[in-house]
Motif scaffolding. Structure first.
Motif, mmCIF file in Angstrom:
data_model
loop_
_atom_site.group_PDB
_atom_site.id
_atom_site.type_symbol
_atom_site.label_atom_id
_atom_site.label_comp_id
_atom_site.label_asym_id
_atom_site.label_seq_id
_atom_site.Cartn_x
_atom_site.Cartn_y
_atom_site.Cartn_z
ATOM 1 N N VAL A 274 0.855 -1.189 0.000
ATOM 2 C CA VAL A 274 0.000 0.000 0.000
ATOM 3 C C VAL A 274 0.893 1.242 0.000
ATOM 4 O O VAL A 274 2.103 1.147 0.199
ATOM 5 N N ASN A 275 0.269 2.381 -0.220
ATOM 6 C CA ASN A 275 0.938 3.684 -0.110
ATOM 7 C C ASN A 275 2.137 3.804 -1.044
ATOM 8 O O ASN A 275 3.162 4.384 -0.697
ATOM 9 N N HIS A 283 10.711 8.944 -3.125
ATOM 10 C CA HIS A 283 12.134 9.235 -2.918
ATOM 11 C C HIS A 283 12.954 7.945 -2.897
ATOM 12 O O HIS A 283 14.046 7.870 -3.498
ATOM 13 N N PHE A 284 12.440 6.903 -2.238
ATOM 14 C CA PHE A 284 13.130 5.616 -2.179
ATOM 15 C C PHE A 284 13.285 5.030 -3.572
ATOM 16 O O PHE A 284 14.378 4.575 -3.955
ATOM 17 N N CYS A 285 12.212 5.035 -4.351
ATOM 18 C CA CYS A 285 12.271 4.466 -5.700
ATOM 19 C C CYS A 285 13.142 5.312 -6.629
ATOM 20 O O CYS A 285 13.709 4.784 -7.594
ATOM 21 N N GLU A 286 13.262 6.615 -6.335
ATOM 22 C CA GLU A 286 14.165 7.471 -7.117
ATOM 23 C C GLU A 286 15.605 6.987 -6.965
ATOM 24 O O GLU A 286 16.365 6.923 -7.948
ATOM 25 N N VAL A 287 15.984 6.611 -5.745
ATOM 26 C CA VAL A 287 17.326 6.060 -5.518
ATOM 27 C C VAL A 287 17.484 4.734 -6.255
ATOM 28 O O VAL A 287 18.537 4.461 -6.856
ATOM 29 N N LEU A 319 2.727 -10.782 -3.533
ATOM 30 C CA LEU A 319 3.911 -10.547 -4.353
ATOM 31 C C LEU A 319 3.544 -9.762 -5.606
ATOM 32 O O LEU A 319 4.272 -8.845 -6.035
ATOM 33 N N ASN A 320 2.398 -10.084 -6.185
ATOM 34 C CA ASN A 320 1.919 -9.380 -7.369
ATOM 35 C C ASN A 320 1.638 -7.907 -7.058
ATOM 36 O O ASN A 320 1.986 -7.008 -7.837
ATOM 37 N N ARG A 321 1.025 -7.633 -5.892
ATOM 38 C CA ARG A 321 0.761 -6.247 -5.498
ATOM 39 C C ARG A 321 2.066 -5.457 -5.367
ATOM 40 O O ARG A 321 2.151 -4.306 -5.817
ATOM 41 N N ALA A 322 3.056 -6.077 -4.737
ATOM 42 C CA ALA A 322 4.331 -5.392 -4.543
ATOM 43 C C ALA A 322 4.999 -5.092 -5.881
ATOM 44 O O ALA A 322 5.554 -3.997 -6.080
ATOM 45 N N MET A 323 4.962 -6.038 -6.808
ATOM 46 C CA MET A 323 5.587 -5.813 -8.109
ATOM 47 C C MET A 323 4.917 -4.666 -8.855
ATOM 48 O O MET A 323 5.578 -3.843 -9.498
ATOM 49 N N ILE A 324 3.587 -4.575 -8.752
ATOM 50 C CA ILE A 324 2.858 -3.500 -9.430
ATOM 51 C C ILE A 324 3.260 -2.142 -8.865
ATOM 52 O O ILE A 324 3.465 -1.167 -9.606
ATOM 53 N N LYS A 328 5.162 0.766 -11.116
ATOM 54 C CA LYS A 328 4.575 2.088 -11.344
ATOM 55 C C LYS A 328 5.574 3.208 -11.064
ATOM 56 O O LYS A 328 5.458 4.302 -11.619
ATOM 57 N N GLN A 329 6.553 2.923 -10.211
ATOM 58 C CA GLN A 329 7.587 3.914 -9.890
ATOM 59 C C GLN A 329 8.825 3.773 -10.779
ATOM 60 O O GLN A 329 9.856 4.395 -10.523
ATOM 61 N N GLY A 330 8.739 2.934 -11.819
ATOM 62 C CA GLY A 330 9.866 2.773 -12.734
ATOM 63 C C GLY A 330 10.958 1.866 -12.217
ATOM 64 O O GLY A 330 12.091 1.901 -12.709
#
Length: 527
Positions: A274-275, A283-287, A319-324, A328-330
């Protein structure tokens, strides 16, 4: 007439069914009876021995070997179907087993292939008994001591040393191959030696990390059918179990260190459900995107199992939710990281079948109970395996190159310690390899990812792996309910509350002391 035709049709159908089923059963029998290596252990094996056998099966699975294993009384009938047999730390044997093993040793080409038999003994007790039974008592030396010192060198490096404990030690007097030095009572023996069709490893305690590393290296050499040494596999620097809300600046600093040194690396991220659009997650996914663009690869850790009976459908859904969320954040995870005992359970094997590359950690799933198996069925999926390195020293650098290994680094460590481990890996003789240099892929519910020749395709669409800075909203709506807003307000006002409570307490204490002073003056100090 119609009745006779019906019976004739039914009879033909039943005959066809039995023939077909017979073919299936025959194929299944051939499938479970054939393999690369057969491991035989004692009928009365305890938990420690079974754990050691599973460890050995795990290490050999990383090399894509098909392994069958079982107690001596059961497996003795299948010996001829294998060209390679390991007698693992046998302390006793059932009736007829030794005679059957001698017959196997003296046989020619095995039914399992075009190779002559190869027998590897680990430990000393049964090996001595077998040599005595086959009238070769003059070919070994027996030392009754229970402690020895092992010295073993990996690829010409300085010898690693450690203590070894066995009930006794047996060393062949003549051998065509020797490796390692095991000193007992000031006499130098070997760790591994070969004489004809027999190979002997004089220490069997695979829980000892030095023995574990040396044994898998020697078993790989024993199984290698050509001259020279087996193929050299790579190591991976793994920034392990990174949570989205950990210190992103320390992660970025570590990533920049590895990029500047042009060292391939992998980041194992924990799943989020979630979230995914929170500013901290952005910011985390940017790194992570910066790491991807700099040659680093991201893999995803399996959801932490908290079910006494694992539900693979629930696990795959999360696991599928986490991958999505990450996609989405690239961020595009290339592989899955799982606890090491996931290799021995049917449902977890099915979960892993969704990914081409599997990393295993040194952790175990405490809720997971292994199935009663006699083969490593997980090998059928043809994974690209990366097992955790064997920690012979405190750097956990890989000294074993017979299968791909990962050297875990935790962000909880001091940055100086991280630098030291990175330097140790770079100085190691084991080469590096990037996950981007191999084909990758996974499939989930309504998701299909393939990576090949520099192109990452997600659901038939090519993804851009270039780094782009994130755009942060000026005012983000967290969509909090009344209770969450109240909790946030309490948190933001906590410092003021603490100051107010402190001042009130001081005032209250002052008033108490003032009252006591006035009372003493009024009642005890009159003229």
């Amino acid at each position: 007439m119609m009745y006779r035709k019906f019976l004739a049709c039914m009879g033909g159908f039943l005959v066809f069914s039995f023939v077909s089923m017979g073919g299936v059963f025959t194929a299944y029998a051939e499938e479970i009876s054939q393999g690369d290596i057969l491991i035989i252990y004692s009928d009365n094996a305890g938990e420690d021995t079974m754990a050691a056998v599973n460890d050995l099966v795990e290490l050999l699975t990383y090399q894509s070997f098909k392994i069958s294993y079982g107690p001596a009384s059961f497996e003795m009938q299948y010996m001829d179907r294998y060209s390679y047999i390991i007698c693992y730390d046998l302390d006793q044997s059932p009736a007829g087993f030794t005679e059957r093993l001698e017959q196997y040793e003296n046989s020619g080409i095995t039914a399992g292939g075009m190779e002559s038999p190869h027998i590897l003994f680990t430990g000393n007790k049964y090996f001595k008994y077998y040599l005595d039974h086959t009238k070769r008592s003059d070919q070994y030396e027996l030392l009754s001591s229970t402690v020895g010192q092992l010295k073993y060198s990996f690829h010409g490096l300085d010898s690693m040393t450690g203590l070894v404990r066995e009930s006794c030690f047996v060393f062949l007097k003549k051998s065509s191959y020797r490796s390692g030095t095991l000193t007992v009572n000031d006499k130098n023996g070997y760790f591994c030696a070969e004489n004809g069709r027999l190979t002997h490893i004089s220490a069997a305690d695979i829980s000892n990390q030095l023995i574990r590393a040396a044994m898998i290296k020697e078993v790989s050499q024993w199984k290698w059918p050509y001259n020279g040494s087996p193929h050299v596999y790579a190591q991976y620097i793994l920034i392990d179990r990174v949570y989205p809300y950990e210190d992103p600046e320390k992660l970025l600093k570590t990533v920049k260190l590895l990029i500047e040194k042009k060292t391939p690396f992998v980041i194992s991220v924990m799943p989020m459900y979630v979230n995914g659009d929170y500013p901290s997650m952005i910011h985390f996914c940017e790194v992570l995107r910066f790491a991807q663009a700099g040659g680093g690869a991201v893999i995803i850790n399996a959801p932490i199992n908290q079910m006494n009976r694992l539900d693979k459908d629930v696990m795959l859904d999360y696991l599928n939710r986490a991958m999505i969320i990450y996609n989405k954040q690239g961020v595009y995870p290339l592989a899955l990281e799982v606890p090491r005992n996931w290799m021995f359970q049917k449902d977890t094997i099915e979960i892993m079948s969704h990914f081409k590359t599997i990393f295993t950690s040194s952790e175990t799933d405490s809720y997971l109970k292994p199935d009663n198996r006699n083969s490593n069925e997980v090998y059928k999926d043809g994974h690209q395996w990366v097992g955790t390195s064997i920690p012979i020293d405190d750097t956990k650098v890989s000294y074993v190159s017979v299968y791909s290994t990962s050297v875990p680094i935790s962000l909880q460590e001091d940055y100086e310690e991280i630098e030291r481990k990175v330097k140790a890996c770079r100085d190691s003789f084991v080469p590096f390899k990037s996950l981007w240099d191999m084909e990758q892929g996974y499939w989930m519910d309504k998701q299909l990812m393939t990576y090949k020749n520099g192109d990452l395709i997600l659901n038939d669409k090519k993804m851009d792996l270039k780094f782009t800075p994130a755009v942060y909203p000026d005012h983000y709506n967290y969509r909090r309910n009344m209770l969450q807003r109240f909790s946030r307000d309490l948190t933001s006002q906590s410092r003021r509350l603490v100051i107010a409570v402190g001042l009130t307490s001081v005032l209250f204490l002052f008033l108490i002391l003032w009252a006591r002073y006035r009372n003493r003056k009024n009642y005890f100090f009159h003229d």
